[in-house]
Design a protein around this motif. Sequence first.
Motif, PDB file in Angstrom:
ATOM      1  N   LYS A 500       9.441  -1.780  -3.389  1.00  0.00           N
ATOM      2  CA  LYS A 500       8.277  -2.628  -3.625  1.00  0.00           C
ATOM      3  C   LYS A 500       7.023  -2.014  -3.001  1.00  0.00           C
ATOM      4  O   LYS A 500       5.933  -2.065  -3.580  1.00  0.00           O
ATOM      5  CB  LYS A 500       8.527  -4.028  -3.053  1.00  0.00           C
ATOM      6  N   THR A 501       7.178  -1.434  -1.816  1.00  0.00           N
ATOM      7  CA  THR A 501       6.034  -0.808  -1.146  1.00  0.00           C
ATOM      8  C   THR A 501       5.538   0.384  -1.950  1.00  0.00           C
ATOM      9  O   THR A 501       4.319   0.549  -2.161  1.00  0.00           O
ATOM     10  CB  THR A 501       6.428  -0.367   0.273  1.00  0.00           C
ATOM     11  N   LEU A 502       6.454   1.224  -2.429  1.00  0.00           N
ATOM     12  CA  LEU A 502       6.059   2.381  -3.231  1.00  0.00           C
ATOM     13  C   LEU A 502       5.409   1.939  -4.542  1.00  0.00           C
ATOM     14  O   LEU A 502       4.447   2.563  -5.009  1.00  0.00           O
ATOM     15  CB  LEU A 502       7.272   3.265  -3.505  1.00  0.00           C
ATOM     16  N   ALA A 503       5.933   0.888  -5.145  1.00  0.00           N
ATOM     17  CA  ALA A 503       5.343   0.389  -6.392  1.00  0.00           C
ATOM     18  C   ALA A 503       3.909  -0.076  -6.160  1.00  0.00           C
ATOM     19  O   ALA A 503       3.011   0.175  -6.980  1.00  0.00           O
ATOM     20  CB  ALA A 503       6.188  -0.752  -6.954  1.00  0.00           C
ATOM     21  N   ALA A 504       3.671  -0.753  -5.035  1.00  0.00           N
ATOM     22  CA  ALA A 504       2.324  -1.212  -4.733  1.00  0.00           C
ATOM     23  C   ALA A 504       1.376  -0.038  -4.529  1.00  0.00           C
ATOM     24  O   ALA A 504       0.220  -0.065  -4.975  1.00  0.00           O
ATOM     25  CB  ALA A 504       2.349  -2.104  -3.488  1.00  0.00           C
ATOM     26  N   VAL A 505       1.869   1.016  -3.861  1.00  0.00           N
ATOM     27  CA  VAL A 505       1.052   2.217  -3.670  1.00  0.00           C
ATOM     28  C   VAL A 505       0.711   2.832  -5.023  1.00  0.00           C
ATOM     29  O   VAL A 505      -0.442   3.181  -5.309  1.00  0.00           O
ATOM     30  CB  VAL A 505       1.793   3.238  -2.786  1.00  0.00           C
ATOM     31  N   ALA A 506       1.706   2.964  -5.901  1.00  0.00           N
ATOM     32  CA  ALA A 506       1.499   3.625  -7.193  1.00  0.00           C
ATOM     33  C   ALA A 506       0.557   2.832  -8.093  1.00  0.00           C
ATOM     34  O   ALA A 506      -0.142   3.424  -8.930  1.00  0.00           O
ATOM     35  CB  ALA A 506       2.838   3.831  -7.889  1.00  0.00           C
ATOM     36  N   ARG A 507       0.517   1.525  -7.935  1.00  0.00           N
ATOM     37  CA  ARG A 507      -0.369   0.715  -8.776  1.00  0.00           C
ATOM     38  C   ARG A 507      -1.833   0.852  -8.351  1.00  0.00           C
ATOM     39  O   ARG A 507      -2.734   0.536  -9.117  1.00  0.00           O
ATOM     40  CB  ARG A 507       0.051  -0.749  -8.731  1.00  0.00           C
ATOM     41  N   GLY A 508      -2.064   1.294  -7.140  1.00  0.00           N
ATOM     42  CA  GLY A 508      -3.420   1.488  -6.673  1.00  0.00           C
ATOM     43  C   GLY A 508      -3.910   2.885  -7.007  1.00  0.00           C
ATOM     44  O   GLY A 508      -3.223   3.704  -7.615  1.00  0.00           O
TER      45      GLY A 508
END
Length: 516
Positions: A500-508
């Motif tokens: 979830k943390t990596l997904a949030a980074v990638a969405r930014g």
Amino acid sequence: MATEDYQRIADRVAADIAAGRLRPGDRLPAQRAFARRYRIANSTATRVYRELARRGLTVGEVGRGTYVRAAQHAPGPALAEPAAPAAGTRVNLELNYPVVPEQAALLAAGITPLLRPDALGAAMGPVGPAGTPAARTAAAALLARTGLAADPDRILFAGNGRQAVAGSVAALVPPGGRLGVEAFTYPLVKGIAARIGVTLVPLATDEYGLRPDAVRAAHRSAPLRALYLQPTLHNPLGVTMPPHRRTELAETLDELDLWAVEDTIWAFLQEDAAAGGERAEGEAGEREEAPWEELRAGYRAEPAGGPAVPGVPLGPGLPLRPGVPFPPALPLPPLAAYAPERTVLVDSLSKRLAPGLTVGLVLAPGPLTDKVAAALRSGGWTAPGFPLEAVTRWLADGTVDRIARAKRRDAAARQAQVREHLAGFDVRSDPRSYFAWWQLPDGWRAESFLAAAARRGIAVTPATAFAVAPEGAQGTAPAPNAVRLGLAGAPMDVLPYALKTLAAVARGAPDDALPE
């Protein structure tokens, strides 16, 4: 002696354990000897030992003594919300050594007979590359479960899988010779090649794995001496080579008079071909079905560049030919079954069993057996006697099969987390594997994403770590902006948080991830 004095002595022993001066498995002195060492009464020594046990630092075994206990992991959260790691803890999605909760108990039960003095003494003797007759028979039975009929006399043993690869390559490719490898490959092969003076030649792949036309083109340019490849559950791409490509590659090996080193270290995550999904004898409730609906769900609904092929499981967003399933609809025999006189098969028990227990095995064509054995011997790469004997027992009593089944279930559960938390991203993986290849969104460079993940305490591996051609080498395309996620390293309760943390980074945007 005051009541708190025994606690101070227990504190000193605890400090020795924390500092590593006393390690898990070390035996403490008998209580009388401990009392003499610390100049305390026997009754006080008894209280010290009770205090150490109360703290969970030692365990007593009747008739054998008191031993330092292995570190106990904190229990996971009771709720389903993904758990964040403890402050300062790094979530490692680089290293990929699967461990399942039940494996320690299974391994302990299987190794207990080996601890008898007579058995232990026999296991401590030296062994050569050929191991022991019992080890060769057990390894041949293991390979038979993959659909490969293996002559026990052609089986050799190394200290680990890397040494098995090194010995095989050294036997086939002289210093200065050319070894063809998939353009993205197991990173340690690059180190092995550098150490033994072999030149790696990157070869193109497609959705089916290594391309035979790329092998022929490279060989025409300058002769190759051998190939190194991973036809099943390729690390890092997750591709499994279908039957028609294995047949084409076997024909190419014959045509060009080439050898192949086939790395099957992750192939155990396929269901054994011989098992056919049936329940092992005496293991009710452990039926292992091929999860084809789950496999289809793990792949895109439509291949790139055209509509889906009716009735064909789809590849990870890649074009397909009609009638060729991907991933394969059945567990596949290794390439060595298609080209037995051209292929040196390499396997390892560390992924199946435990990262701290390493034994590699090699199945070589008859004419090469002595040559590979000589390379293993001269490199100092033969298997030690004790782990070889332990592995032989675990193979014979079914422990290896039971742990492998548990790891298949574990890998599938981790892949389900990837599908849930990275939905919508360009993530390519086989739902049976312990890794995923993530093509990052536009705007992200792999190095920037790596740094952003590291600032959040998560380690991932960039595509460049797997690329054979150096960055910017003439005539080669730049490595893609992709990362590999190793799914086995993080505790299962922490993995969803990391994803979830990596997904949030990638969405930014990359600028959003910069530190203030």
